[in-house]
Design an enzyme around this catalytic site. Structure first.
Site, PDB file in Angstrom:
ATOM      1  N   HIS A  75       1.008  -0.810  -0.156  1.00 27.77           N
ATOM      2  CA  HIS A  75       0.047   0.201  -0.103  1.00 27.77           C
ATOM      3  C   HIS A  75       1.033   1.123  -0.111  1.00 27.77           C
ATOM      4  CE1 HIS A  75      -3.127   2.606   0.811  1.00 27.77           C
ATOM      5  NE2 HIS A  75      -2.560   2.982   1.788  1.00 27.77           N
ATOM      6  N   GLN A  77       3.929   1.326  -0.742  1.00 28.44           N
ATOM      7  CA  GLN A  77       4.456   1.979  -2.251  1.00 28.44           C
ATOM      8  C   GLN A  77       3.618   2.420  -3.239  1.00 28.44           C
ATOM      9  OE1 GLN A  77       7.995   1.423  -1.578  1.00 28.44           O
ATOM     10  NE2 GLN A  77       8.336   0.640  -3.191  1.00 28.44           N
ATOM     11  N   HIS A  79       1.187   4.250  -2.916  1.00 32.99           N
ATOM     12  CA  HIS A  79       0.605   5.802  -2.443  1.00 32.99           C
ATOM     13  C   HIS A  79       2.227   6.400  -2.647  1.00 32.99           C
ATOM     14  CE1 HIS A  79      -2.355   7.000   0.474  1.00 32.99           C
ATOM     15  NE2 HIS A  79      -2.834   5.607   0.578  1.00 32.99           N
TER      16      HIS A  79
END
Length: 110
Positions: A75, A77, A79
């Site tokens: 998650h 990464q 973002h």
């Protein structure tokens, strides 16, 4: 720094960078190019912080310190990648709005 805190740093700094980039587009759309450029600068700073945390994890892994891959890390990464993409696009939008305002002869704050 523990893994969860490093991951949260990536998420938080990336989220801030994404928001700043989107705000930069809004400022440029309304003719405030200076403010848009300032927000893009701030977005770059936030991305640098997120990237620093990511690099720490990558360096540790390269040195044999393996960390568990979690959904939270994936998650984070996601973002970061999205924030980088949006910031790059925001740069283009700000440039485009500046060109449009210049072509119309509209006074912009710069």
């Amino acid at each position: 720094m523990d893994l969860e805190l490093t991951i949260m740093n990536i998420i938080n700094f990336s989220g801030d960078a994404r928001s700043l980039s989107m705000e930069a587009i809004s400022f440029a759309k309304n003719g405030d190019i200076n403010k848009a450029l300032k927000y893009l600068e701030d977005a770059n700073s936030k991305l640098s912080e997120a990237h620093r945390s990511q690099t720490k994890l990558i360096s540790e892994e390269a040195n044999g310190v393996n960390k568990p891959i979690s959904l939270l890390l994936v998650h984070a990464q996601d973002h970061l990648m999205n924030a980088i993409t949006i910031k790059d696009m925001a740069n283009e939008f700000v440039d485009l709005y500046k060109i449009l305002y210049d072509a119309k002869g509209v006074s912009i704050s710069e």
